[in-house]
Write an enzyme that holds these catalytic residues in place. Structure first.
Site, PDB file in Angstrom:
ATOM      1  CG  ASP A 203     -10.067  -0.763   4.516  1.00 31.14           C
ATOM      2  OD1 ASP A 203      -9.868  -1.093   3.331  1.00 31.14           O
ATOM      3  OD2 ASP A 203      -9.382  -1.155   5.470  1.00 31.14           O
TER       4      ASP A 203
ATOM      5  CD  GLN B 212      -3.466  -4.416   6.401  1.00 29.47           C
ATOM      6  OE1 GLN B 212      -3.390  -3.463   5.645  1.00 29.47           O
ATOM      7  NE2 GLN B 212      -4.019  -5.559   6.045  1.00 29.47           N
TER       8      GLN B 212
ATOM      9  CE  LYS C  30      -3.816  -2.500   2.011  1.00 27.11           C
ATOM     10  NZ  LYS C  30      -4.517  -2.986   3.193  1.00 27.11           N
TER      11      LYS C  30
END
Ligand code: NDP
Length: 280
Positions: free
Chosen positions: A120, A97, A53
């Site tokens: 997200d 994460q 990422k």
């Protein structure tokens, strides 16, 4: 018949190129989109994902901040960091994460992220907005699945789509996105009575189960579009999907490989979501 391969790697590369150009234009006007990624602990897979990422952000020219916090980080410390990032004008997207170490409350952490920075798409307000058809940041992997189906030129309207898996991060949102494209959607899960019968009627299959080679060629309707979200590491180290590629490709019209299908799209969609968040 052998299916056409849906090349997620190439599609993601094209998307990143487009995003890079858009970022250059924004930078020329003195504005840089920013993404903050938060990693707690030493999970090896998470470290690899976060590395990817970070690299992708740099490539498209985003301002990128990565917070690598120790395993011992407390809930209060993590919430405080998210609070700071919520109020940081240089940061437009926040990604924590997952999974978090066991002592941390994942739900509370996700709920703390400002919905306008929720790249997200896991915040309940983002999920609710998707459900009622309001503009929102859509979870990256489901968004990538729809992009790949559209890439084939396949018209979803009125077609029968079967989603296998009902998780909040893949199965449910992908089903809603398919519904929004006017497909007739069935969601299957571990208590579904006759999965094969459901799948044999499907013009589109999205597999998000987490079981290697679970869906075999004899379960696929001839000509179907098959999107394999699964990422499963076998004992011999090989990476395979939830669909048995060799047999399914003899029945399907289009199919995504693993690796090189949905996987690369997830990060491309994260970049897309960050750009959208920065521009809203
Ligand atoms: P979850 O474990 O959260 O969900 C799996 C789903 O599969 C559940 O809904 C479960 O049903 C269903 N299932 C389990 N067994 C069966 C069965 N025998 N028949 C039908 N359905 C079954 O997984 P995720 O949704 O998080 O992930 C799914 C896969 O996608 C994993 O391999 C994961 O690694 C991969 N993934 C890939 C991403 C990418 O970027 N490509 C991103 C995210 C995930 P029930 O609800 O009844 O238990």
């Amino acid at each position: 018949m052998s299916a056409k391969i849906i090349d997620g790697k190439e599609t993601a590369r094209k998307l990143r190129e487009t995003i890079k150009t858009q970022v250059e234009n924004l930078k020329a006007k003195g504005f840089t989109p920013g993404l903050a990624v938060v990693l707690v602990g030493n999970d090896p897979a998470s470290q690899v994902y976060v590395g990817h990422k970070e690299k992708a952000c740099k490539e498209v020219g985003f301002h990128s901040e990565v917070y690598r916090l120790p395993e011992t980080t407390s809930q209060e410390e993590l919430l405080k960091l998210i609070d700071n990032l919520n109020n940081d004008k240089n940061i437009h997207g926040i990604l924590v994460q997952l999974p978090l170490p066991g002592h941390l409350n994942e739900k509370e952490v996700i709920n703390k992220i400002s919905p306008v920075k929720d790249v997200d798409g896991f915040h309940p307000l983002s999920a609710g907005a998707l459900f009622v058809g309001e503009k929102s940041l859509v979870p990256c992997t489901p968004k990538g699945c729809i992009h790949l189906i559209k890439e084939t030129g396949f018209d979803l309207q009125g077609k029968k789509a079967v989603v296998v898996g009902r998780s909040n991060i893949v199965g449910k949102p992908v089903a809603i996105l398919l519904l929004n494209e006017n497909a007739t959607v069935t969601i299957c899960h571990s208590r579904t009575k006759n999965l094969k019968a459901e799948l044999l009627e499907a013009d589109v299959v999205v597999a998000a189960v987490g079981k290697p080679n679970f869906i075999t060629g004899d379960m696929i309707k001839p000509g179907a579009v098959v999107i394999d979200v699964g990422i499963n590491r076998l004992d011999n180290g090989k990476l395979v999907g939830d669909v048995e590629f060799e047999t399914a490709k003899e029945k399907a019209g289009w199919i995504t490989p693993v690796p090189g299908g949905v996987g690369p799209m997830t990060i491309a969609m994260l970049l897309q979501n960050t750009l959208e968040a920065a521009q809203s």
